[in-house]
Every structure is written in structure tokens, then in C-alpha cells.
Enzyme design. Structure first.
Site, PDB file in Angstrom:
ATOM      1  N   TYR A  63       0.571  -1.243  -0.300  1.00 26.86           N
ATOM      2  CA  TYR A  63      -0.084  -0.218  -0.195  1.00 26.86           C
ATOM      3  C   TYR A  63       1.008   0.719   0.309  1.00 26.86           C
ATOM      4  O   TYR A  63       1.926   1.251   0.059  1.00 26.86           O
ATOM      5  CB  TYR A  63      -0.859   0.391   0.921  1.00 26.86           C
ATOM      6  CG  TYR A  63      -2.085   0.969   1.281  1.00 26.86           C
ATOM      7  CD1 TYR A  63      -2.856   0.816   0.162  1.00 26.86           C
ATOM      8  CD2 TYR A  63      -2.136   1.799   2.358  1.00 26.86           C
ATOM      9  CE1 TYR A  63      -4.265   1.285   0.175  1.00 26.86           C
ATOM     10  CE2 TYR A  63      -3.900   2.946   1.668  1.00 26.86           C
ATOM     11  CZ  TYR A  63      -4.307   2.337   1.026  1.00 26.86           C
ATOM     12  OH  TYR A  63      -5.864   3.533   0.772  1.00 26.86           O
ATOM     13  N   ASN A 146     -14.494   4.934   5.129  1.00 31.03           N
ATOM     14  CA  ASN A 146     -16.095   4.804   3.745  1.00 31.03           C
ATOM     15  C   ASN A 146     -16.726   5.853   4.236  1.00 31.03           C
ATOM     16  O   ASN A 146     -16.964   6.226   2.784  1.00 31.03           O
ATOM     17  CB  ASN A 146     -16.992   3.728   4.352  1.00 31.03           C
ATOM     18  CG  ASN A 146     -16.144   2.543   4.591  1.00 31.03           C
ATOM     19  OD1 ASN A 146     -14.935   2.299   3.486  1.00 31.03           O
ATOM     20  ND2 ASN A 146     -16.210   1.152   5.427  1.00 31.03           N
ATOM     21  N   ASN A 172     -22.812  -3.389  -3.581  1.00 28.73           N
ATOM     22  CA  ASN A 172     -23.094  -3.836  -1.626  1.00 28.73           C
ATOM     23  C   ASN A 172     -21.537  -3.419   0.017  1.00 28.73           C
ATOM     24  O   ASN A 172     -21.658  -4.248   0.673  1.00 28.73           O
ATOM     25  CB  ASN A 172     -22.995  -5.770  -1.829  1.00 28.73           C
ATOM     26  CG  ASN A 172     -23.854  -6.362  -0.203  1.00 28.73           C
ATOM     27  OD1 ASN A 172     -24.524  -5.651   0.191  1.00 28.73           O
ATOM     28  ND2 ASN A 172     -23.209  -6.982  -0.522  1.00 28.73           N
ATOM     29  N   ARG A 195     -22.229  -8.431  -8.146  1.00 26.30           N
ATOM     30  CA  ARG A 195     -22.029  -9.605  -8.492  1.00 26.30           C
ATOM     31  C   ARG A 195     -23.801 -10.354  -8.870  1.00 26.30           C
ATOM     32  O   ARG A 195     -24.663 -10.637  -7.658  1.00 26.30           O
ATOM     33  CB  ARG A 195     -21.494 -10.589  -7.728  1.00 26.30           C
ATOM     34  CG  ARG A 195     -19.844 -10.724  -8.476  1.00 26.30           C
ATOM     35  CD  ARG A 195     -18.947 -11.371  -7.283  1.00 26.30           C
ATOM     36  NE  ARG A 195     -19.070 -11.372  -6.205  1.00 26.30           N
ATOM     37  CZ  ARG A 195     -18.433 -11.170  -4.846  1.00 26.30           C
ATOM     38  NH1 ARG A 195     -17.923 -10.124  -5.545  1.00 26.30           N
ATOM     39  NH2 ARG A 195     -19.199 -10.736  -3.871  1.00 26.30           N
ATOM     40  N   ARG A 197     -26.151 -13.812  -7.689  1.00 30.03           N
ATOM     41  CA  ARG A 197     -25.820 -14.722  -6.648  1.00 30.03           C
ATOM     42  C   ARG A 197     -26.547 -15.253  -6.301  1.00 30.03           C
ATOM     43  O   ARG A 197     -28.071 -14.489  -6.331  1.00 30.03           O
ATOM     44  CB  ARG A 197     -24.905 -13.616  -5.510  1.00 30.03           C
ATOM     45  CG  ARG A 197     -26.387 -12.400  -4.461  1.00 30.03           C
ATOM     46  CD  ARG A 197     -25.191 -11.998  -3.513  1.00 30.03           C
ATOM     47  NE  ARG A 197     -24.408 -10.752  -4.380  1.00 30.03           N
ATOM     48  CZ  ARG A 197     -22.981  -9.987  -4.087  1.00 30.03           C
ATOM     49  NH1 ARG A 197     -23.604 -10.307  -2.564  1.00 30.03           N
ATOM     50  NH2 ARG A 197     -22.985  -9.696  -4.540  1.00 30.03           N
ATOM     51  N   MET A 271     -11.233  -4.034  -7.030  1.00 31.09           N
ATOM     52  CA  MET A 271     -11.500  -5.859  -6.259  1.00 31.09           C
ATOM     53  C   MET A 271     -11.311  -6.872  -6.813  1.00 31.09           C
ATOM     54  O   MET A 271     -10.862  -7.853  -6.738  1.00 31.09           O
ATOM     55  CB  MET A 271     -12.614  -5.967  -5.599  1.00 31.09           C
ATOM     56  CG  MET A 271     -13.247  -4.859  -4.795  1.00 31.09           C
ATOM     57  SD  MET A 271     -14.509  -5.846  -3.554  1.00 31.09           S
ATOM     58  CE  MET A 271     -16.114  -4.684  -4.772  1.00 31.09           C
ATOM     59  N   TRP A 294      -9.329   9.055  -2.811  1.00 29.73           N
ATOM     60  CA  TRP A 294      -8.770   8.409  -1.842  1.00 29.73           C
ATOM     61  C   TRP A 294      -8.264   9.190  -0.781  1.00 29.73           C
ATOM     62  O   TRP A 294      -8.241  10.373  -0.447  1.00 29.73           O
ATOM     63  CB  TRP A 294      -6.751   8.126  -2.312  1.00 29.73           C
ATOM     64  CG  TRP A 294      -6.149   7.330  -1.188  1.00 29.73           C
ATOM     65  CD1 TRP A 294      -6.318   6.268  -0.705  1.00 29.73           C
ATOM     66  CD2 TRP A 294      -4.972   7.095  -0.967  1.00 29.73           C
ATOM     67  NE1 TRP A 294      -5.367   5.793   0.348  1.00 29.73           N
ATOM     68  CE2 TRP A 294      -4.648   6.896  -0.164  1.00 29.73           C
ATOM     69  CE3 TRP A 294      -3.403   8.317  -1.152  1.00 29.73           C
ATOM     70  CZ2 TRP A 294      -3.104   6.414   0.056  1.00 29.73           C
ATOM     71  CZ3 TRP A 294      -2.295   8.281  -1.111  1.00 29.73           C
ATOM     72  CH2 TRP A 294      -2.184   7.021   0.031  1.00 29.73           C
ATOM     73  N   LYS A 361     -18.516  -5.799   8.146  1.00 31.77           N
ATOM     74  CA  LYS A 361     -17.167  -4.950   8.731  1.00 31.77           C
ATOM     75  C   LYS A 361     -16.522  -6.106  10.148  1.00 31.77           C
ATOM     76  O   LYS A 361     -17.596  -6.451  11.212  1.00 31.77           O
ATOM     77  CB  LYS A 361     -17.071  -3.867   8.929  1.00 31.77           C
ATOM     78  CG  LYS A 361     -16.376  -2.659   9.294  1.00 31.77           C
ATOM     79  CD  LYS A 361     -15.377  -2.635   8.201  1.00 31.77           C
ATOM     80  CE  LYS A 361     -16.169  -1.630   7.278  1.00 31.77           C
ATOM     81  NZ  LYS A 361     -15.293  -1.035   6.566  1.00 31.77           N
TER      82      LYS A 361
END
Lengths: 370, 370
Positions: A63, A146, A172, A195, A197, A271, A294, A361
Site C-alpha cells: 500500500y 467509508n 454492497n 455480482r 448470487r 476488487m 483516496w 466489517k
């Protein structure tokens, strides 16, 4: 009558001395109670601190933001994990204004090392979090990464008017859920991509309950009528002017095609681990702009007043019931465990996180040592 | 004494009735002399009109800007090729101010149909080109697309200061050469990327003679010291804040890595026919922004005064010897050829262009019919 726990509590932190796989390199370290805080600093007790995806990357050493070594025990320098967290001020040094024992604070310095029971920090590196009805410890511990990412992405790139649409992938995710709620609070509509599911209907209901307007899967993006007809209808021909991306790869190429003229696509994650790949014609002929966001850079480049206003705005949304707690699980670090056992437990949790076995989380909580 | 040629010249245009491969669908069409211009219009005689790469895409039907059908001969509607060109005003209709017979004009309306010996056009669709020492017909015919693309890309995205660097690929393109010269006129430095080739030294010398600071090939981009050391040295640690892209594909991914913090990459072409594919981390952590530039959109969204100022600025650069003619070849359409023969010749030229057999700008010139 017993002593107050805080007076005799042993301190503990989750630390590492070299970067690598968090399920290997992390350990628990007990350290002495903090001395009284020097001038311009405060002593903190952490109430809750999340394990964010970026924390994993920091520990892996991949990172761009790096922690600094801290001499937690004598002659034993370590990196302390954690970038975000809610703390309570336990003692205030001289020459500090605006902060009092008992205040809730959050970190504005990146990689402050929040996975610790207590820390001494510069008073300029924390921000007092205003208390409000309904503001829980979970809210506070997850307030600086977030929700502000969601809030700023909705504000800094395109001036959106009421009823305009935003499209996002990874809807999500924690940021995605904050986007849905903050957009809804402004009267904006969201097209939320997830996605496919087995429990898609449940997820769709959940995101709509948060205020999401429409939920579609990446598979739905192959439907050509989506761009040609459906989105034109939804947006009354205006097109969608803001896209938020935390996935990249081919599904994001498809998402970009949903955008109208003069749109921005703002990336805050990847992701899929694939690059962001877009037809050059979207830039030239549709005037697409792609940018990144960021939150760490935002903190670096904004004034203390900006940061206070941001926290106030978000706390107000919480107080109005418009920004809910994220779904969470608590990983308790029990004072009854030895450093060895506590270390094993956190390494196990990190392994489960990296296998994707938490949808929620994970928040670290250091139990009082009694 | 003979009549002046212009009085009896037969008109001819390069036209098509359906989109497709230019080496198949184009033909030459003779049409009657223009009647006197109606109010608010002018009659033009084209002096020179380039065949730009985008013209090929328009004829193929794959370009977002579409021409309109024109009834050139009675009951015979056609598309006339050509977007850019230099014309001389031959007759001015009533209710037109600021334009006189003999003036040089360029088109500000996209897809005006410039591959014709003469046209009648709205006075608002042309812009008078100021005459200046050293301003040739070739300059005039190529003044509205490539030099303004270069000029605006250097101005509209990043406020560059003297001695700052710009990196561009396709540096030997017509826009690339204009970028080099306009950047040099502002005291900016250019890192010019080109394909490796046997005559690289000649090309390097040519681009440096135009004012280019450095010339490298895409192959050189694999040299890791380029980003780690060389560019840091060149830019005194500041990094490059503007990249111009007309290639896309993997070489452009490499070019993006040369950019510093807060840079813009502006795309105006995609010669590789590959997408623009970038690591998401460049957006998030280096605050890269990617945008597109299309001069046609610029014309659509700017005032007449802006356009006049732009032309004045570029003509001034020409007059100061700072903006040279592009290299060119002339494709003459001889009045001695029948429409059939003239059509064959233009289709042959288009075939050679699509095989990449011209390194130079091809300019159409209709010979006077005498």
C-alpha cells in the site's frame, strides 16, 4: 470498591515487525500503561477499530501509505496495525485546546496505529467527533474512511441535481452502502451493480431498503436495451453523469458504457485486480473523464475546518437516521488471553478475512484487563 | 483575352451515397456552377482540403459526426467528403457582415463537405482566416483540426509553467508535431514517444529540429530507470503533469507510468485500436485523471469570438515562424479527367492511405477547368 478498570488495565496492541501476510506476521504485544501525555498530545483509549481491506495491503507492504515504527515496549520497535478507529480521550496534555477527557475522537493522520488499547497522539492528529442521538461506537469507529469516501465522490466531481442518477459497482461494499444512503439523502437516484448470487433478491431488497433506486447484476450489463432504452427512459434522455468504481476489469468497461455525455467515472478500488480498460472513443467522443479518489489524500489536502465540517455533516446524517451502521462483527481481544493466544486468534481472523469468509466489517475491541 | 477561369469552371466534388470502404464508395461528381448566394450565405472556392484520418472513419460510417445529404445535382443527393479545408470567398450574399470576396475562410461547422471545388455555405459556418506573412494555403487548409487540438490540449487541462514537461505518444503525427512546436513556443519541454524504426535517428533529428526536447521509442519504456531516475532528474523531482495520447494499448499503459502526481492524460486518438488500459492504482494513489479531447466538440461549445481568437493565435505562431506547414503531398483532381477517371484516382489514393503508404498529409486540390 474496586479500582476503576482503566487505571490498572494492561495495554495491548496488534503489531508486526516486518511486512507480509497478515495471517503470518501479526502478533499481540502487551505494553506498559502510558505515562502522562506530554504537551500538545493526548492519551487515548480505543473503543473500536475496524479491519479495513486497505489495512491488509498495508501489512503486506503493498500500500502506498506506510506506518512508522513505534517503540511500544522498551527497545522493541514495532508497526501497529490499523488506520481507523474510535477512541475516547483519557488524559489531556498541556497546551491542547478543544479536547477534554471523555471526548470521542477519530484519527485524521493516516496509519495512526489504531489496533491498540491505548495510545498517546498529537492533538492535531485527532478530530473530536460530535456526539449525537443515535451515534453509536460502531458509527464512530467507521466514520473516517467509508462514509467520507462516498460523500466526497458524490460531491467533488460532478454537480448533480436532485433526481439525477449515479451508477456504482460493488454496491454492497461498505462504501457502496454509504453511497446509496448519502445519495438518497440528497434526492439522487442510484443504479447499483452487484455480482449475481443465489440470494440476489435478498440483497436487492436490502439495498433498496437503504434507499437504492435500482439493483442490477454485472450479467445484466450485456442487455443492449439497457443503454439504448432503459437508461434513457430512467434519466429522461439526460444520461448518467457519475459512475463510481471499486471493481475495474471488464464489468467496469460495461458499466462505463452506461454513462452519458460529459460523465465522470471515479475509482476508489479495484476488487477484480484487473486494470481499468476503456475504449478511447468514450473519452474523445463522449467526453468521459476518469479520476480516482483516496480519502487519505483528501485529509492531507484539506484544512482542519474542512475535516470538522465533514464529520459534522456525516454525524448529522446519522442523527437524522439517514446513515446506518455498517453490518459488523466484533473480534474481541480478551484480557484473559496471553499475547500468544491473542496473536493466534487475530492471525486466524486475518486468514478468514483474506479467504473472504466475512461479509461484514470486522471491528477490533480490546477488553479491559481485570 | 480569355474569360477568367472561375467564371466558366465546371464544379466537381468527391462524394458517396452510402457509407463503406472509401476505396470503394467514393466517386467524383461534376455539378453546375453555383447560383448567386442567398442572404446570409457565401459562395466559396476551395483552395486545398486535407484527407484526415477521421474523414476515412466518417465515410466508413463509424465516426460519431455524420455528414448531411446535399442535393448537388438535380434529384441526386450525395454526401460530400471532407471536414476541413481552406476556401476563398467568391461571392457574398446579402445580410453578411465581416466577409468579402477574396477572403480566406475555414470551416467551423463539422463535416461541411470540403472535398468540392465550390460550395454555398452559411456565413456563420465559416471563419475568416487572418492573412499573415508566411501563412500559406497549406497552413490554412490544415489550421482547424490539428494545431487547435494541440493548442487546446496544452491549455485546457493542466496549467503548465515554463520549463515543465509534457509527454506524448504518436509524436510524429500531425498533432504531435504541432504539440512539439506550440509547447516549444511556450517554453515547455516535450518527451516525444515514437515507434522504433530503421531511420530513428533521422526522425529524432526532425522532431528535435521542430523544438522537441527528447525523443524515445515505446521500447525504451521498459527501462525501469526511466521512471525511477531519468524523469525525476529531468523534471527536478516534480514529475510530468500532462500526457497526450493518440495510441492507447499497452504502450500507453507504460507511458502513463511516466506521469507524476496529479497528472492528466488526454486522449485524442487510438491508433493501436486497443483500449486505454490503466492500473486503477494510478487513479487512486497518484491522482491521475484521464480525459478526452475532440476539436469538433470544442467548436460546438465555444463562441465565435473564442474561435476567432484561436485562429488569430495560431496564425500569429505561423507568422513568427513557430508553427510550420505539415509535410504534405497534393492529390490533384485534374479538369482534364472525366468523373470516372477522377473517381478511380481518388479511390486509389484512399486505398494507399488505408494501407499506410503515405507518411504525409494528403491535400486535395481541384484544378481549374479551362
Amino acid at each position: 470498591m474496586a479500582f476503576r478498570a482503566s487505571a490498572i488495565r494492561a495495554n495491548r496492541a496488534i503489531v508486526y515487525t516486518q511486512t507480509g501476510d497478515p495471517s503470518q506476521v501479526l502478533s499481540a504485544l502487551t505494553y506498559k500503561p502510558l505515562p502522562a501525555p506530554p504537551a500538545k498530545t493526548v492519551n487515548l483509549r480505543f473503543l473500536l477499530a475496524p479491519i479495513n481491506p486497505a489495512d491488509v495491503n498495508v501489512i503486506q507492504g503493498v500500500y502506498p501509505a506506510k506506518p512508522s515504527l513505534t517503540e511500544l515496549a522498551e527497545n522493541h520497535s514495532v508497526f501497529i496495525g490499523g488506520n481507523e478507529g474510535l477512541a475516547e480521550i483519557t488524559q489531556v496534555g498541556s497546551d491542547v485546546s478543544g479536547l477534554t477527557t471523555g471526548d470521542w475522537v477519530v484519527m485524521t493522520k493516516a496509519q495512526a496505529g489504531t489496533w491498540a488499547s491505548s495510545r498517546n497522539v498529537g492533538s492535531q492528529d485527532v478530530l473530536k467527533l460530535p456526539r449525537a442521538n443515535g451515534l453509536t461506537e460502531v458509527h464512530g469507529a467507521t466514520m473516517t474512511v467509508n462514509p467520507p469516501t462516498a460523500y466526497n465522490m458524490l460531491n467533488d466531481f460532478v454537480k448533480l441535481e436532485k433526481d439525477e442518477w449515479v451508477v456504482q459497482n460493488g454496491a454492497n461494499s461498505a462504501v457502496g452502502q454509504a453511497v446509496i444512503q448519502i445519495a438518497a439523502s440528497r434526492g439522487l437516484r442510484t443504479l447499483n451493480l452487484v455480482r449475481n448470487r443465489p440470494d440476489l433478491a435478498d440483497l436487492t431488497n436490502k439495498l433498496k431498503a437503504l434507499g437504492g433506486t435500482e439493483v442490477l447484476t454485472y450479467d445484466d450489463l450485456t442487455d443492449r436495451t439497457l443503454t439504448s432504452t432503459i437508461i434513457k427512459d430512467w434519466t429522461a434522455g439526460k444520461g448518467i453523469r457519475l459512475g463510481l468504481n471499486c471493481v475495474s476489469g471488464k464489468d467496469t468497461t460495461s458499466m462505463a458504457r452506461l454513462l452519458g455525455e460529459d460523465a465522470y467515472m471515479v475509482s476508489y478500488g479495484a476488487m477484480s485486480k484487473e486494470p481499468l480498460s476503456l475504449p478511447t472513443s468514450l473519452f474523445i467522443f463522449k467526453n468521459l473523464t476518469t479520476a480516482g479518489f483516496w480519502q487519505s489524500r483528501w485529509y492531507k489536502r484539506h484544512t482542519r475546518e474542512d475535516k470538522e465540517n465533514l464529520m459534522k455533516t456525516l454525524v448529522d446524517l446519522v442523527a437524522q437516521g439517514k446513515l446506518k451502521e455498517p453490518e459488523y462483527e466484533i473480534h474481541s481481544i480478551s484480557s484473559r488471553d496471553s499475547d500468544e493466544v491473542a496473536g493466534e486468534k487475530i492471525r486466524d481472523t486475518m486468514a478468514r478475512i483474506s479467504r473472504g469468509q466475512y461479509g461484514k466489517k470486522v471491528l477490533l475491541k480490546f477488553d479491559d484487563a481485570q
